[in-house]
Design a protein around this motif. Sequence first.
Motif, PDB file in Angstrom:
ATOM      1  N   LYS A  54       0.807  -1.230   0.000  1.00 55.74           N
ATOM      2  CA  LYS A  54       0.000   0.000   0.000  1.00 55.74           C
ATOM      3  C   LYS A  54       0.838   1.278   0.000  1.00 55.74           C
ATOM      4  O   LYS A  54       0.310   2.357  -0.269  1.00 55.74           O
ATOM      5  CB  LYS A  54      -0.910   0.004   1.230  1.00 55.74           C
ATOM      6  CG  LYS A  54      -2.085  -0.952   1.081  1.00 55.74           C
ATOM      7  CD  LYS A  54      -3.017  -0.820   2.259  1.00 55.74           C
ATOM      8  CE  LYS A  54      -4.215  -1.740   2.116  1.00 55.74           C
ATOM      9  NZ  LYS A  54      -4.806  -2.078   3.410  1.00 55.74           N
ATOM     10  N   ALA A  55       2.114   1.173   0.331  1.00 56.90           N
ATOM     11  CA  ALA A  55       2.949   2.375   0.461  1.00 56.90           C
ATOM     12  C   ALA A  55       3.329   2.940  -0.910  1.00 56.90           C
ATOM     13  O   ALA A  55       3.499   2.195  -1.878  1.00 56.90           O
ATOM     14  CB  ALA A  55       4.209   2.033   1.244  1.00 56.90           C
ATOM     15  N   ASP A  56       3.469   4.262  -0.968  1.00 55.53           N
ATOM     16  CA  ASP A  56       3.933   4.898  -2.202  1.00 55.53           C
ATOM     17  C   ASP A  56       5.436   4.690  -2.405  1.00 55.53           C
ATOM     18  O   ASP A  56       5.947   4.832  -3.519  1.00 55.53           O
ATOM     19  CB  ASP A  56       3.653   6.407  -2.158  1.00 55.53           C
ATOM     20  CG  ASP A  56       2.163   6.694  -2.059  1.00 55.53           C
ATOM     21  OD1 ASP A  56       1.413   6.127  -2.869  1.00 55.53           O
ATOM     22  OD2 ASP A  56       1.751   7.446  -1.150  1.00 55.53           O
ATOM     23  N   GLY A  57       6.130   4.427  -1.329  1.00 59.06           N
ATOM     24  CA  GLY A  57       7.573   4.230  -1.415  1.00 59.06           C
ATOM     25  C   GLY A  57       8.108   3.661  -0.118  1.00 59.06           C
ATOM     26  O   GLY A  57       7.410   3.614   0.895  1.00 59.06           O
ATOM     27  N   VAL A  58       9.366   3.231  -0.181  1.00 56.64           N
ATOM     28  CA  VAL A  58       9.991   2.568   0.973  1.00 56.64           C
ATOM     29  C   VAL A  58      11.346   3.216   1.247  1.00 56.64           C
ATOM     30  O   VAL A  58      12.100   3.502   0.313  1.00 56.64           O
ATOM     31  CB  VAL A  58      10.205   1.055   0.676  1.00 56.64           C
ATOM     32  CG1 VAL A  58      10.848   0.354   1.869  1.00 56.64           C
ATOM     33  CG2 VAL A  58       8.892   0.371   0.302  1.00 56.64           C
ATOM     34  N   ILE A  59      11.625   3.456   2.525  1.00 55.07           N
ATOM     35  CA  ILE A  59      12.969   3.894   2.913  1.00 55.07           C
ATOM     36  C   ILE A  59      13.586   2.757   3.729  1.00 55.07           C
ATOM     37  O   ILE A  59      13.026   2.345   4.754  1.00 55.07           O
ATOM     38  CB  ILE A  59      12.941   5.185   3.744  1.00 55.07           C
ATOM     39  CG1 ILE A  59      12.260   6.306   2.947  1.00 55.07           C
ATOM     40  CG2 ILE A  59      14.368   5.593   4.137  1.00 55.07           C
ATOM     41  CD1 ILE A  59      12.135   7.628   3.702  1.00 55.07           C
ATOM     42  N   ILE A  60      14.698   2.240   3.250  1.00 50.35           N
ATOM     43  CA  ILE A  60      15.380   1.153   3.966  1.00 50.35           C
ATOM     44  C   ILE A  60      16.622   1.727   4.634  1.00 50.35           C
ATOM     45  O   ILE A  60      17.482   2.310   3.970  1.00 50.35           O
ATOM     46  CB  ILE A  60      15.787   0.015   3.005  1.00 50.35           C
ATOM     47  CG1 ILE A  60      14.540  -0.594   2.349  1.00 50.35           C
ATOM     48  CG2 ILE A  60      16.578  -1.053   3.760  1.00 50.35           C
ATOM     49  CD1 ILE A  60      14.847  -1.700   1.338  1.00 50.35           C
TER      50      ILE A  60
END
Length: 181
Positions: A65-71
């Motif tokens: 569902k997220a627009d983007g991911v920060i790892i």
Amino acid sequence: MKLVGISGSLRKESYNTKLLKTIGERYAESFDLEILSIRELPFYDQDEEADPPDAVKTFKEKVKKADGVIIATPEYNWSIPGALKNALDWLSRGDKEMKDKPVMVVGASTGILGTVRAQIDQRKILGSSGLSARVLPPSTNEFLVTNAHEKFDESGRLTDEATLQFLDAVVNRFVEFVKKP
Ligand SMILES: Cc1cc2nc3c(=O)[nH]c(=O)nc-3n(C[C@H](O)[C@H](O)[C@H](O)COP(=O)(O)O)c2cc1C
């Protein structure tokens, strides 16, 4: 904009988790950042991937569902931690939630190279066919916190001014990158 953050460290005082918290607070007007836990994820098991345990289902759904991911990856023995690789292995199968997902890679380490080796491995893994993420190019965006034990205050916030200025620039580029079709 809704982003999720994944910290590769399980420990309570993790600098990588603190880095994600700093990002969530500092750019709260640009996006909402939910930090996901990878602690509950069992070891990846191909026998279970068609109907994975609930913790995996919940995790995968939130990433989807997220627009983007920060790892935010720590560096363990020149690479990413096993717990983070395990989480990515779950994401690489079934619905392949990372496919074309905008991803920003960051990292904090107490060493002088600040996760540079881990980030190279992280980007390689994200480019695999199972993940096929749309990763913010490293060219001007290789954000890492060296000597992390000197750069966070007692409340757990990143306070090093030069590092924060660079973070501002990279996060701004990531926000534009996420908005791109
Ligand atoms: C098992 C292990 C291996 C490590 N290997 C490295 C390494 O290869 N390079 C490095 O810069 N730091 C290494 N460190 C130090 C980590 O950068 C440091 O513990 C850092 O704080 C971990 O991230 P965290 O604060 O988010 O838990 C290692 C630490 C551990 C526990």
